[in-house]
Design an enzyme around this catalytic site. Structure first.
Site, mmCIF file in Angstrom:
data_model
loop_
_atom_site.group_PDB
_atom_site.id
_atom_site.type_symbol
_atom_site.label_atom_id
_atom_site.label_comp_id
_atom_site.label_asym_id
_atom_site.label_seq_id
_atom_site.Cartn_x
_atom_site.Cartn_y
_atom_site.Cartn_z
ATOM 1 N N GLN A 78 0.843 -1.194 0.000
ATOM 2 C CA GLN A 78 0.000 0.000 0.000
ATOM 3 C C GLN A 78 0.877 1.242 0.000
ATOM 4 O OE1 GLN A 78 -3.120 0.147 2.934
ATOM 5 N NE2 GLN A 78 -3.975 1.976 2.010
ATOM 6 N N PHE A 79 1.132 1.769 -1.188
ATOM 7 C CA PHE A 79 1.991 2.933 -1.314
ATOM 8 C C PHE A 79 1.396 4.169 -0.656
ATOM 9 C CE2 PHE A 79 -0.760 3.827 -4.869
ATOM 10 C CZ PHE A 79 -0.728 5.207 -5.021
ATOM 11 N N THR A 80 0.079 4.206 -0.460
ATOM 12 C CA THR A 80 -0.549 5.383 0.139
ATOM 13 C C THR A 80 -0.162 5.582 1.598
ATOM 14 O OG1 THR A 80 -2.577 4.164 0.631
ATOM 15 C CG2 THR A 80 -2.493 5.349 -1.476
#
Length: 149
Positions: A78-80
């Site tokens: 999850q890059f967020t």
């Protein structure tokens, strides 16, 4: 590197309606790789997560680890998690590692968790649009950042 560790009774991830990963009791981990992260950051999390004592013992105290209870782990990239929200209303993701680097560390993280003794590890698919569901047990949610470990 950042990880959101949730104690779950069940968790799954679907891509285009197909279940690609599913676990029972254990940890649902959202993993964010920050630009500049290396295997050293992943190793910090790998050393901490399997022995994180957030499962209850016979007295109702959080004294047991995922290893102690034979827990399973679902890891979803999850890059967020690397978002910078300090300016304006739209998050910046400039702190996220480039996809090739992030995926390599994500794959390393999953492989090393297996080596740490976790019996069942499932994953999502790096870079895919995923639908994650879970039953958070407690709820218990721990946020780990390698900058503070």
């Amino acid at each position: 590197m950042k990880a959101v560790v949730q104690r779950v009774l069940h968790s799954s991830v679907k891509i285009e309606g197909e279940t690609v990963g599913e676990i029972g009791k254990g940890f649902m981990i959202l993993l964010g790789v920050v630009s500049g992260d290396t295997k050293a950051e992943a190793d910090k999390l790998i050393k901490k997560i399997p022995v994180l004592r957030i499962f209850e013992d016979e007295n109702g105290k959080m004294n047991r680890s995922c290893l102690d209870v034979g827990g399973e782990i679902l890891v979803v990239s999850q890059f967020t998690l690397c978002a910078d929200c300090s300016h304006g209303r739209r998050p910046s993701f400039i702190n996220s590692a480039p996809p090739e680097e992030a995926n390599a560390l994500y794959e390393y993280f999953v492989a090393e968790l297996k080596n740490a003794g976790i019996s069942k590890i499932q994953t999502g698919r790096f870079g895919a649009d995923m639908k994650v569901s879970l039953i958070n047990d407690g709820p218990v949610t721990i946020i780990l950042d390698t900058d503070s470990l």
